[in-house]
Scaffold this active site. Structure first.
Site, mmCIF file in Angstrom:
data_model
loop_
_atom_site.group_PDB
_atom_site.id
_atom_site.type_symbol
_atom_site.label_atom_id
_atom_site.label_comp_id
_atom_site.label_asym_id
_atom_site.label_seq_id
_atom_site.Cartn_x
_atom_site.Cartn_y
_atom_site.Cartn_z
ATOM 1 N N HIS A 115 51.852 8.321 50.922
ATOM 2 C CA HIS A 115 51.032 8.392 52.105
ATOM 3 C C HIS A 115 51.040 7.717 52.734
ATOM 4 C CE1 HIS A 115 48.711 11.346 49.144
ATOM 5 N NE2 HIS A 115 48.534 11.852 50.048
ATOM 6 N N HIS A 159 48.039 3.359 43.098
ATOM 7 C CA HIS A 159 49.846 2.253 43.645
ATOM 8 C C HIS A 159 49.213 0.606 44.007
ATOM 9 C CE1 HIS A 159 52.286 5.471 45.331
ATOM 10 N NE2 HIS A 159 51.071 6.011 45.868
HETATM 11 C C1 LIG Z 1 53.452 18.630 47.688
HETATM 12 C C2 LIG Z 1 53.791 17.678 49.087
HETATM 13 C C3 LIG Z 1 54.639 19.537 50.195
HETATM 14 C C4 LIG Z 1 54.304 16.657 49.402
HETATM 15 C C5 LIG Z 1 53.917 15.706 47.784
HETATM 16 C C6 LIG Z 1 52.742 14.387 48.842
HETATM 17 C C7 LIG Z 1 52.293 13.560 47.789
HETATM 18 C C8 LIG Z 1 51.648 13.589 46.313
HETATM 19 C C9 LIG Z 1 53.229 12.559 47.824
HETATM 20 C C10 LIG Z 1 52.755 11.274 47.202
HETATM 21 O O1 LIG Z 1 52.249 10.212 47.497
HETATM 22 P P1 LIG Z 1 51.982 8.622 46.777
HETATM 23 O O2 LIG Z 1 52.840 7.913 47.308
HETATM 24 O O3 LIG Z 1 51.327 7.509 48.152
HETATM 25 O O4 LIG Z 1 50.981 8.912 45.627
#
Ligand SMILES: CC(C)=CCC/C(C)=C/COP(=O)(O)O
Length: 278
Positions: free
Chosen positions: A199, A241
């Site tokens: 994110h 995180h």
């Molecule tokens: C399924 C798609 C298209 C993207 C996943 C996005 C996601 C859940 C990322 C994890 O983010 P963090 O590393 O910040 O938790």
């Protein structure tokens, strides 16, 4: 590769103070079961064992003399740890402690549990699916060549971000904080891992992208920056995180945008690519 989900805390109740982070006292021998758990990494297990007086007594055949007492060589090396090693360990300890303190929305009964739904909305605003869907929709709806070019490059940037973050997570394999509840929607298997925050990379990269390619009034530009910052901050508040995952995520996302600029797909390039397809 072990399944990150298997190692993650799952969707059970928030562990709170009963997390996985045990800090070992330097003056006290760690509990045997702790040594056993850390034993999965032979180096760590050996180092931890050598911290315990009983571990010192029995380990190793190669010794050196200190004040009449025979110490294994590996212990002597531990008495002179490098400055970088100490700095990294301290940073990691501060990171774990701070992340745990800041994870105030990690579950409903956390101190700020009531704002968890709001934080989850912020989470969705930085999720890959709305961004991919939004960029694809704008590309489809755009009737100017310039608009299509920008949207196509945004789509490419979002896919690039998913790939780079996925590779990084698979390589580093850092576990998510113990107080995290793995209740995110639409995740890949590597999203069981914590470093870096996807994110945060997406928020930083998209914020730079929007600021560079959309003509926005000053208040909107400020809003974009605030949104990106808040997406990153909410990752720690939600307990998803560690602070360093987000800090590195911002850094990585910032540089990813430079990569996107370098790989920018121009209309000429697109024409020739489409021409080659026909
Ligand atoms: C399924 C798609 C298209 C993207 C996943 C996005 C996601 C859940 C990322 C994890 O983010 P963090 O590393 O910040 O938790």
């Amino acid at each position: 590769m072990p399944s990150p989900k298997a190692r993650s805390s799952g969707s059970g109740p928030c562990p709170g103070g009963n997390g996985r982070y045990e800090f070992l006292s330097l003056s006290r021998a760690p509990a045997p079961q702790l040594l056993q758990r850390q034993g999965s990494d032979p180096t760590t297990a050996r180092l931890r064992a050598s911290e315990s007086p009983s571990g010192r007594r029995g380990s190793g055949s190669s010794t050196s003399s200190t004040g009449g007492q025979q110490l294994p060589e590996e212990d002597c090396m531990r008495l002179n740890p490098s400055f970088v090693g100490i700095a990294l360990r301290s940073l990691l300890a501060i990171d774990l402690w701070l992340s745990k303190r800041l994870g105030v929305c990690a579950c409903e009964d956390s101190s700020w549990g009531s704002v968890r739904p709001l934080m989850k909305l912020v989470e969705i605003s930085g999720h890959g699916i709305p961004w991919l869907a939004g960029a694809a929709y704008c590309l489809y709806k755009s009737d100017s060549a310039a608009g299509q070019e920008v949207m196509l490059n945004l789509l490419t940037a979002l896919v690039l971000d998913l790939v780079l973050v996925g590779v990084m997570k698979a390589v580093v394999q850092r576990r998510r904080p113990a107080h995290n509840r793995m209740d995110m929607f639409a995740t890949f298997s590597v999203d069981g891992y914590s470093f870096p925050s996807g994110h945060a990379t997406r928020a930083a990269m998209c914020a730079r992208f929007l600021l560079a390619h959309l003509v926005l009034a000053a208040p909107l530009r400020v809003l974009v920056l605030l949104w990106a910052t808040f997406v990153g901050f909410s990752r720690v508040l939600l307990g998803r995180h560690h602070v360093t995952d987000v800090a590195f995520g911002f850094f990585m996302g910032y540089w990813q945008y430079n990569l996107v600029e370098m790989l920018w797909l121009s209309p000429v390039m697109l024409q020739s690519m489409i021409g080659r397809l026909h």
